[in-house]
Design a protein around this motif. Structure first.
Motif, mmCIF file in Angstrom:
data_model
loop_
_atom_site.group_PDB
_atom_site.id
_atom_site.type_symbol
_atom_site.label_atom_id
_atom_site.label_comp_id
_atom_site.label_asym_id
_atom_site.label_seq_id
_atom_site.Cartn_x
_atom_site.Cartn_y
_atom_site.Cartn_z
ATOM 1 N N GLU A 2 -4.266 -9.993 -19.940
ATOM 2 C CA GLU A 2 -4.974 -8.868 -19.897
ATOM 3 C C GLU A 2 -5.856 -8.879 -18.523
ATOM 4 O O GLU A 2 -6.037 -8.091 -17.706
ATOM 5 N N ARG A 3 -6.876 -9.557 -18.751
ATOM 6 C CA ARG A 3 -8.066 -9.594 -17.713
ATOM 7 C C ARG A 3 -7.704 -9.852 -16.349
ATOM 8 O O ARG A 3 -8.092 -9.334 -15.626
ATOM 9 N N ALA A 14 -2.614 -0.611 -10.207
ATOM 10 C CA ALA A 14 -2.365 -1.431 -11.268
ATOM 11 C C ALA A 14 -1.044 -2.153 -11.128
ATOM 12 O O ALA A 14 -0.212 -1.566 -10.202
ATOM 13 N N TYR A 15 -0.692 -3.033 -11.877
ATOM 14 C CA TYR A 15 0.607 -3.540 -11.576
ATOM 15 C C TYR A 15 1.663 -2.823 -12.587
ATOM 16 O O TYR A 15 1.366 -2.274 -13.577
ATOM 17 N N GLN A 43 -5.821 -7.465 -14.484
ATOM 18 C CA GLN A 43 -6.680 -6.329 -13.949
ATOM 19 C C GLN A 43 -7.575 -6.623 -12.729
ATOM 20 O O GLN A 43 -7.676 -5.984 -11.905
ATOM 21 N N ALA A 91 -5.273 -7.070 -9.822
ATOM 22 C CA ALA A 91 -4.876 -5.706 -9.028
ATOM 23 C C ALA A 91 -5.891 -5.022 -8.417
ATOM 24 O O ALA A 91 -5.643 -4.584 -7.476
ATOM 25 N N ARG A 92 -6.957 -5.070 -8.992
ATOM 26 C CA ARG A 92 -8.336 -4.411 -8.457
ATOM 27 C C ARG A 92 -8.520 -5.002 -7.099
ATOM 28 O O ARG A 92 -9.132 -4.309 -6.186
#
Length: 202
Positions: A135-136, A173-174, A139, A142-143
Motif C-alpha cells: 500500500e504505502r 497512480a499505478y 503510493q 507513484a507520487r
C-alpha cells in the motif's frame, strides 16, 4: 526499575536518544547522519523503519529477479539491490531491487539514488512489511514519478508471483498490467524474460 522488573531480573535501559524523532520527523539527512542505525534502515513518512531478518525465500527471489534483469538490461541502465531511493525530505525507502539510469551511478561509493533516476522498483512482500509493500510504498513511488513498479508475492510451491504495474500519467497512480507466474516476460522497461521456477534450483 519497578518491582516486577526486579523480580524478573530486567534492567531499565534508557531510551536511545538517537531513536527519538524530531518534532517534524526524521529527514534523509538524519538517515545518513545517525551513526548507530542498523544496516538497511529506511525512512517512510518521517519514521525510521528497521528491517527484519530475511528468509531464504526472500533473498533468493530478489537474487533471481536481479540476475534476470541484468541479463537483458541495456547499457543505459543499471540493476541494484537494496539501495535507498530518495523520494522527498522524509521519504527514503529501500526497494529490494531497482533499475536506475547509468548516469546516476557515479561510483562504488554511491549509497542512494534520486527518484528521477529510477526506472523500476521491486518490492518482495515480507510478513513484517506487507502493508508498506502493498500500500504505502507504491503510493510514494507513484507520487515520485517512478514509471514501473513490481510487487512480488509468494505463490504456490513457494515460487514468486510478480504483479507488474505501470504509472498512469493521467492519474499519477499505478495500474496493474499483468500477474506473472512461472515465467516473467515483458517488453518494458526493456525486454525481460525470467524463469520464475528457477528458484526451485537455487
Amino acid at each position: 526499575m519497578d518491582d516486577l522488573d526486579s523480580v524478573n531480573g530486567i534492567d531499565d535501559e534508557p531510551f536511545p536518544e538517537w531513536l527519538r524523532p524530531p518534532y517534524r520527523g526524521f529527514t534523509v539527512d538524519d538517515l545518513f547522519r545517525l551513526p548507530e542505525l542498523p544496516s538497511h534502515t529506511q525512512l517512510v513518512d518521517g519514521g525510521l523503519v528497521f528491517r527484519a531478518r530475511q528468509s531464504a525465500y526472500h533473498s533468493l527471489t530478489n537474487a533471481l529477479l536481479a540476475d534476470g534483469l541484468r541479463r537483458t538490461c541495456p547499457a543505459s541502465l543499471r540493476v541494484r539491490r537494496e539501495m535507498i531511493v530518495v523520494l522527498g525530505p522524509g521519504q527514503a525507502p529501500e526497494p529490494d531491487v531497482l533499475v536506475a539510469r547509468a548516469e546516476a551511478v557515479t561510483g562504488l561509493e554511491t549509497n542512494r539514488y534520486a527518484a528521477r533516476d529510477v526506472v523500476l522498483v521491486v518490492e518482495t512482500v515480507a510478513p513484517d512489511s506487507a502493508i508498506r509493500d502493498r500500500e504505502r510504498k507504491p503510493q510514494l513511488y507513484a507520487r515520485a514519478g517512478i514509471p514501473h513498479f513490481w510487487r512480488v508475492e509468494e505463490g504456490a510451491r513457494r515460487r514468486p508471483v510478480v504483479h507488474v504495474h505501470e504509472l498512469d500519467p493521467a492519474t499519477g497512480a499505478y495500474t496493474e498490467t499483468g500477474v506473472h507466474r512461472d515465467r516473467l516476460t515483458l517488453a518494458v522497461p526493456f525486454a525481460v524474460d525470467i524463469d520464475l521456477t528457477a528458484i526451485d534450483r537455487m
